[in-house]
Scaffold this motif. Structure first.
Motif, PDB file in Angstrom:
ATOM      1  N   ASN A   1      -5.906   5.083  10.296  1.00  0.00           N
ATOM      2  CA  ASN A   1      -4.661   5.119  11.048  1.00  0.00           C
ATOM      3  C   ASN A   1      -4.282   6.598  11.146  1.00  0.00           C
ATOM      4  O   ASN A   1      -4.214   7.259  10.110  1.00  0.00           O
ATOM      5  CB  ASN A   1      -3.575   4.349  10.281  1.00  0.00           C
TER       6      ASN A   1
ATOM      7  N   TYR B   1      -1.232   8.947   7.641  1.00  0.00           N
ATOM      8  CA  TYR B   1      -0.101   8.126   7.210  1.00  0.00           C
ATOM      9  C   TYR B   1       0.903   9.021   6.451  1.00  0.00           C
ATOM     10  O   TYR B   1       0.511   9.726   5.506  1.00  0.00           O
ATOM     11  CB  TYR B   1      -0.673   7.028   6.313  1.00  0.00           C
TER      12      TYR B   1
ATOM     13  N   ARG C   1       5.035  -7.195   0.701  1.00  0.00           N
ATOM     14  CA  ARG C   1       4.783  -6.050  -0.183  1.00  0.00           C
ATOM     15  C   ARG C   1       3.767  -6.379  -1.285  1.00  0.00           C
ATOM     16  O   ARG C   1       4.054  -6.284  -2.476  1.00  0.00           O
ATOM     17  CB  ARG C   1       6.088  -5.498  -0.812  1.00  0.00           C
TER      18      ARG C   1
ATOM     19  N   ASP D   1      -7.460   4.875   0.897  1.00  0.00           N
ATOM     20  CA  ASP D   1      -6.480   3.913   1.394  1.00  0.00           C
ATOM     21  C   ASP D   1      -7.207   2.959   2.341  1.00  0.00           C
ATOM     22  O   ASP D   1      -7.649   3.349   3.411  1.00  0.00           O
ATOM     23  CB  ASP D   1      -5.382   4.703   2.120  1.00  0.00           C
TER      24      ASP D   1
ATOM     25  N   SER E   1      -1.087  -6.604   3.801  1.00  0.00           N
ATOM     26  CA  SER E   1      -0.139  -6.532   4.919  1.00  0.00           C
ATOM     27  C   SER E   1      -0.761  -6.820   6.273  1.00  0.00           C
ATOM     28  O   SER E   1      -0.247  -7.630   7.044  1.00  0.00           O
ATOM     29  CB  SER E   1       0.492  -5.134   4.985  1.00  0.00           C
ATOM     30  N   LYS E   2      -1.847  -6.135   6.587  1.00  0.00           N
ATOM     31  CA  LYS E   2      -2.346  -6.173   7.967  1.00  0.00           C
ATOM     32  C   LYS E   2      -3.284  -7.352   8.199  1.00  0.00           C
ATOM     33  O   LYS E   2      -3.153  -8.059   9.187  1.00  0.00           O
ATOM     34  CB  LYS E   2      -3.049  -4.854   8.314  1.00  0.00           C
TER      35      LYS E   2
ATOM     36  N   TYR F   1      -6.774  -1.126   6.298  1.00  0.00           N
ATOM     37  CA  TYR F   1      -7.229  -1.783   7.538  1.00  0.00           C
ATOM     38  C   TYR F   1      -8.643  -2.343   7.472  1.00  0.00           C
ATOM     39  O   TYR F   1      -9.204  -2.693   8.510  1.00  0.00           O
ATOM     40  CB  TYR F   1      -7.133  -0.780   8.705  1.00  0.00           C
TER      41      TYR F   1
ATOM     42  N   GLY G   1       0.819  -1.214   0.000  1.00  0.00           N
ATOM     43  CA  GLY G   1       0.000   0.000   0.000  1.00  0.00           C
ATOM     44  C   GLY G   1       0.851   1.262   0.000  1.00  0.00           C
ATOM     45  O   GLY G   1       0.494   2.265  -0.618  1.00  0.00           O
ATOM     46  N   LYS G   2       1.974   1.217   0.673  1.00  0.00           N
ATOM     47  CA  LYS G   2       2.811   2.421   0.774  1.00  0.00           C
ATOM     48  C   LYS G   2       3.295   2.870  -0.603  1.00  0.00           C
ATOM     49  O   LYS G   2       3.225   4.057  -0.934  1.00  0.00           O
ATOM     50  CB  LYS G   2       4.004   2.133   1.678  1.00  0.00           C
TER      51      LYS G   2
ATOM     52  N   SER H   1      -4.324  -3.564   0.745  1.00  0.00           N
ATOM     53  CA  SER H   1      -3.065  -4.219   1.087  1.00  0.00           C
ATOM     54  C   SER H   1      -3.327  -5.526   1.813  1.00  0.00           C
ATOM     55  O   SER H   1      -4.252  -5.615   2.627  1.00  0.00           O
ATOM     56  CB  SER H   1      -2.267  -3.290   2.003  1.00  0.00           C
TER      57      SER H   1
HETATM   58  C1  LIG Z   1      -2.891   3.939   6.589  1.00  0.00           C
HETATM   59  C2  LIG Z   1      -1.917   3.004   5.991  1.00  0.00           C
HETATM   60  N1  LIG Z   1      -1.920   2.854   4.672  1.00  0.00           N
HETATM   61  C3  LIG Z   1      -1.062   2.037   4.054  1.00  0.00           C
HETATM   62  C4  LIG Z   1      -0.142   1.318   4.786  1.00  0.00           C
HETATM   63  C5  LIG Z   1       0.808   0.508   3.965  1.00  0.00           C
HETATM   64  O1  LIG Z   1       0.946  -0.772   4.247  1.00  0.00           O
HETATM   65  P1  LIG Z   1       1.770  -1.693   3.233  1.00  0.00           P
HETATM   66  O2  LIG Z   1       2.710  -0.817   2.464  1.00  0.00           O
HETATM   67  O3  LIG Z   1       2.494  -2.643   4.105  1.00  0.00           O
HETATM   68  O4  LIG Z   1       0.760  -2.302   2.349  1.00  0.00           O
HETATM   69  C6  LIG Z   1      -0.081   1.445   6.159  1.00  0.00           C
HETATM   70  C7  LIG Z   1       0.926   0.737   6.944  1.00  0.00           C
HETATM   71  O5  LIG Z   1       1.130   0.923   8.117  1.00  0.00           O
HETATM   72  C8  LIG Z   1      -0.999   2.325   6.775  1.00  0.00           C
HETATM   73  O6  LIG Z   1      -0.997   2.509   8.093  1.00  0.00           O
END
Ligand SMILES: Cc1ncc(COP(=O)(O)O)c(C=O)c1O
Length: 391
Positions: free
Chosen positions: A176, A126, A246, A204, A237-238, A207, A101-102, A235
């Motif tokens: 976040n 973020y 990634r 975004d 990720s979480k 979460y 996501g980043k 994402s």
């Molecule tokens: C609000 C938000 N967006 C995106 C991300 C990106 O996560 P990733 O790059 O691991 O997918 C994070 C990670 O902490 C986040 O807090």
């Protein structure tokens, strides 16, 4: 040597700074408990690991990938969106992998913003909502997220001359660092705002799968007209404990996806095919995994909220995200409280202002450590406050 001035446009990356502090304390022999970073402590689901192993062993995955993404991955994403959110996305034109996501959030700014344009970004928020636009030569106009507005930006408060120059609006729910979930009707207002001011919405959705108490986080794309004005960045990720992998995607407006793809073909060569096949397994074989993670975070949330209440730090239990947004005790700023718990308790929390000025008076506690460590952290914080009070 001389380096590009753009690197000085943003403060040191928050988590890089936190990692440095943790390292320093550990070198001093302190048993640091880090509640600073939202990096899940538990492993990636087994079927995903197995799928990656099998895919890596297959030499057909060893070539340059395409930025469009593999068909099975794009189709799995489309099926997931349909089933999870009731949203239809066309796998060949409305979906594309991003390298987490980043990467998606930061680089999409380069496809949407010219120098002189404005990006509207929630704060606290973020950090890439700031760095992406600034590195692209644009300006950032912050939209404060305040408790009295349920942590929703007040779009009516954006001055006409700012809205006129804005070409990108970042949104993020579940949020976040505040843990807030979207208020009913807010996404509709955002679509209307985007139509009126002719700008692109990037939601975004990092979460959406970490949710509690029966709450189901909606997709922005489920809002009427959303696909006409924007995209969503998702994402693995979480929800699937895959921060190191990634793997994410952008979905929604075909024009935005296409222009972002055009940018990315010049920046990266796509996501390793084996990772895309592992991502496919996450969405199919491990579809219910985020519910298990949510149950673990709910347990930890309750443990922490109760412990905080006992030490006189009442906080609202979030309905989503692995974060608790806590007001610091009277007499403290975010920074002095962060310093106190680090020095006296060996506990790392994220100071609110590192997410933006409206974070002053808060710290963010991440629930991504084992229950026993969370309980230990709470008890050490309690002791540090008693010591400070001279009890
Ligand atoms: C609000 C938000 N967006 C995106 C991300 C990106 O996560 P990733 O790059 O691991 O997918 C994070 C990670 O902490 C986040 O807090």
């Amino acid at each position: 040597m001389r380096f590009a001035k753009r690197l000085d446009l943003v403060p040191p990356y928050l988590f890089a700074e936190l990692e440095r502090k943790i390292e320093e304390k550990r070198r001093e022999g302190v048993d640091v408990i880090s509640l600073g970073i939202g990096d899940p402590d538990l492993p990636t689901p087994e079927p995903v690991i197995r799928a990656l192993g099998e895919a890596v062993a297959d030499p057909t995955t060893h070539h340059y990938p395409s930025n469009r993404g593999l068909e099975p991955f794009r189709s799995a994403i489309a099926a997931f969106y349909e089933e999870r959110f009731g949203v239809a996305v066309e796998p060949s034109t409305e979906v594309m992998p991003v390298l987490g996501g980043k990467e998606g959030v930061a680089h999409i700014a380069f496809a949407c913003l010219d120098p002189g344009d404005v990006a509207l970004a929630p704060e606290p928020g973020y950090p890439p909502y700031t760095s992406g636009p600034l590195f692209a030569g644009a300006e950032v106009h912050y939209l404060p997220l305040l408790a009295e507005n349920e942590f929703m930006p007040d779009l009516n408060a954006v001055a006409a001359n700012v809205a006129e120059r804005a070409n990108l609006l970042f949104l993020n729910y579940p949020n976040n660092p505040t843990g807030a979930v979207v208020a009913p009707g807010f996404f509709d207002r955002a679509v209307e705002f985007a139509r009126v001011h002719d700008l692109i919405v990037v939601h975004d959705s990092a979460y959406s799968e970490i949710v509690f108490d029966g709450y189901e986080a909606p997709s922005f794309l489920a809002t009427r007209g959303a696909k006409d004005v924007g995209v969503e960045i998702f994402s693995l990720s979480k929800g699937w404990n895959m921060t190191g992998w990634r793997v994410g995607w952008v979905a929604g407006n075909a024009g935005v996806v296409e222009e972002f793809r055009r940018l990315k073909t010049n920046l990266d060569s796509g996501m390793f095919d084996a990772l895309q096949l592992a991502g496919t397994a996450a969405l199919t074989e491990s579809r219910s995994f985020p519910a298990e993670m949510s149950a673990a975070y709910r347990r930890r949330r309750d443990l922490m909220i109760e412990a905080l209440a006992r030490i006189g730090l009442p906080a609202d239990p979030p309905q989503a995200t692995p974060y608790i947004w806590v007001r610091v005790p009277d007499g403290h700023t975010s920074e002095t409280f962060t310093e106190l718990v680090l020095e006296e308790a060996g506990v790392v929390v994220s100071p609110g202002p590192s997410f933006g000025p409206s974070g002053e008076g808060y710290v963010r506690i991440s629930l991504t450590v084992a229950d026993e460590r969370l309980a230990e952290a709470a008890s050490r914080i309690a002791t540090s406050l008693r010591v400070e009070a001279g009890a």
